[in-house]
Design a protein around this motif. Structure first.
Motif, PDB file in Angstrom:
ATOM      1  N   GLY A  84       0.814  -1.219   0.000  1.00  0.00           N
ATOM      2  CA  GLY A  84       0.000   0.000   0.000  1.00  0.00           C
ATOM      3  C   GLY A  84       0.843   1.264   0.000  1.00  0.00           C
ATOM      4  N   VAL A  85       2.133   1.121   0.346  1.00  0.00           N
ATOM      5  CA  VAL A  85       3.058   2.265   0.349  1.00  0.00           C
ATOM      6  C   VAL A  85       3.504   2.589  -1.085  1.00  0.00           C
ATOM      7  CG1 VAL A  85       5.362   3.013   1.109  1.00  0.00           C
ATOM      8  CG2 VAL A  85       3.868   1.796   2.696  1.00  0.00           C
ATOM      9  N   ASP A  86       3.639   1.564  -1.918  1.00  0.00           N
ATOM     10  CA  ASP A  86       4.141   1.745  -3.291  1.00  0.00           C
ATOM     11  C   ASP A  86       3.189   2.618  -4.103  1.00  0.00           C
ATOM     12  OD1 ASP A  86       6.293   0.044  -2.734  1.00  0.00           O
ATOM     13  OD2 ASP A  86       5.145  -1.732  -3.270  1.00  0.00           O
ATOM     14  N   GLY A  87       3.736   3.696  -4.654  1.00  0.00           N
ATOM     15  CA  GLY A  87       2.913   4.611  -5.453  1.00  0.00           C
ATOM     16  C   GLY A  87       1.791   5.256  -4.655  1.00  0.00           C
ATOM     17  N   GLU A  88       1.907   5.204  -3.309  1.00  0.00           N
ATOM     18  CA  GLU A  88       0.839   5.705  -2.413  1.00  0.00           C
ATOM     19  C   GLU A  88      -0.499   5.049  -2.749  1.00  0.00           C
ATOM     20  OE1 GLU A  88       1.003  10.015  -2.790  1.00  0.00           O
ATOM     21  OE2 GLU A  88       2.443  10.106  -1.136  1.00  0.00           O
ATOM     22  N   LEU A  89      -0.438   3.721  -2.966  1.00  0.00           N
ATOM     23  CA  LEU A  89      -1.644   2.975  -3.321  1.00  0.00           C
ATOM     24  C   LEU A  89      -2.717   3.101  -2.232  1.00  0.00           C
ATOM     25  CD1 LEU A  89      -3.293   0.868  -4.949  1.00  0.00           C
ATOM     26  CD2 LEU A  89      -1.970  -0.915  -3.794  1.00  0.00           C
ATOM     27  N   ILE A  90      -2.317   2.892  -0.971  1.00  0.00           N
ATOM     28  CA  ILE A  90      -3.261   3.026   0.150  1.00  0.00           C
ATOM     29  C   ILE A  90      -2.848   4.237   0.983  1.00  0.00           C
ATOM     30  CG2 ILE A  90      -4.204   1.955   2.240  1.00  0.00           C
ATOM     31  CD1 ILE A  90      -3.750  -0.776   0.963  1.00  0.00           C
ATOM     32  N   GLN A  91      -3.635   5.307   0.863  1.00  0.00           N
ATOM     33  CA  GLN A  91      -3.348   6.529   1.617  1.00  0.00           C
ATOM     34  C   GLN A  91      -4.112   6.478   2.939  1.00  0.00           C
ATOM     35  OE1 GLN A  91      -4.619   9.021  -1.589  1.00  0.00           O
ATOM     36  NE2 GLN A  91      -2.564   9.369  -2.332  1.00  0.00           N
ATOM     37  N   ALA A  92      -3.422   6.820   4.013  1.00  0.00           N
ATOM     38  CA  ALA A  92      -3.994   6.607   5.341  1.00  0.00           C
ATOM     39  C   ALA A  92      -3.748   7.786   6.277  1.00  0.00           C
ATOM     40  CB  ALA A  92      -3.402   5.333   5.943  1.00  0.00           C
ATOM     41  N   LYS A  93      -4.498   7.785   7.366  1.00  0.00           N
ATOM     42  CA  LYS A  93      -4.302   8.746   8.453  1.00  0.00           C
ATOM     43  C   LYS A  93      -4.312   7.950   9.762  1.00  0.00           C
ATOM     44  CE  LYS A  93      -9.215   9.662   9.223  1.00  0.00           C
ATOM     45  NZ  LYS A  93     -10.289  10.638   9.350  1.00  0.00           N
TER      46      LYS A  93
END
Length: 267
Positions: free
Chosen positions: A101-110
């Motif tokens: 989910g980090v790659d290419g900001e696939l999963i953006q989170a807070k």
């Protein structure tokens, strides 16, 4: 596209038969469905943390994640588990592409709402579906590790069930949670009863009565969240059963189907 998000839990991963992966490859090659796998890896994370002497604890089924725990989470999920699933799919003739989910900001989170208790546990705020589509266009099965990234580059441990629900919501997909049990069940007077249909309010009642406990709580809540946000159908299936995903897609009465309150038929 007919998207199908398949969540493989860490507790079941080691024991899934080769036929399970073959079924996914056959679905993909059939062209009617586009399978996307989101995986967990809880037991392997716990095992490595124990070996390293790092303490770990849970709040309502979610792992409390310190900086030290986060490093191990990422190593296990994005490294070991992700590549093992890719390998299992390739062994049965599939094409698979592992991505975090980090790659290419696939999963953006807070940070999660109770971050003071949970540490670096995240809530998904956006899924870049165009990255998933790019993998699918290459005729590959995306295999997604649930580590998210924040706006300032902070990584977050995302519960696998929550991540799978978020991906399914973003794609408008059907969602399958793969477990090693026939669905959600209760035991009364020595008799086991599986709920083949469960509404939002019924599920919450079972959580309150502690029929649904531990790691099943985030799974059920993720299913409910999906139903209220663009997910057409959610089911909890036994991955050990032959072609359980295919049977679900054919409309057979298998596993526990989570449904919105207004759709309730019978339990």
């Amino acid at each position: 596209m007919n998207y199908l998000v398949i969540k493989c839990g860490g507790s079941v991963m080691e024991r899934l038969p080769q036929s399970f992966y073959k079924n996914i490859v056959e679905l993909h090659q059939g062209g009617q469905w586009q399978p996307i796998i989101v995986h967990g890896g809880g037991p392997l994370i716990s095992s490595l943390l124990t070996k390293l002497g790092v303490e770990t604890s849970f709040v309502n089924g979610l792992r409390v994640t310190t900086k030290e725990v986060l490093d191990v989470v990422e190593m296990v999920l994005s490294g070991s588990v992700n590549k093992k699933i890719v390998e299992n799919l390739q062994k049965v003739g599939g094409n698979a592409y592992g991505i975090s989910g980090v790659d290419g900001e696939l999963i953006q989170a807070k940070p999660a709402s109770n971050a003071e208790k949970l540490g670096f546990v995240g809530e998904v705020i956006n899924v870049k579906t165009e990255l998933i589509d790019q993998i699918l266009v290459q005729k590959q099965i995306p295999v997604i590790s649930p580590v998210g990234i924040g706006p300032k580059g902070q990584k977050f441990n995302i519960n696998g069930d929550v991540a799978a629900s978020a991906v399914a919501q973003a794609l408008g997909a059907k969602l399958c949670f793969i477990s090693d049990i026939p669905g959600i069940y209760c035991e009364k007077d020595g008799v086991t009863k599986t709920f083949h249909e469960l509404s939002h309010s019924q599920a919450e009642e079972l959580i309150e009565k502690e029929v649904i406990t531990g790691g099943m709580i985030p799974k059920v809540r993720a299913a409910i969240d999906g139903l209220t946000h663009n997910v057409e159908q959610v089911v909890i299936l036994n991955g050990m059963e032959t072609n359980s995903i295919g049977q679900f897609l054919e409309g057979k009465n298998i596993g526990t189907k989570m449904i919105a309150d207004k759709e309730i038929h019978h339990v």
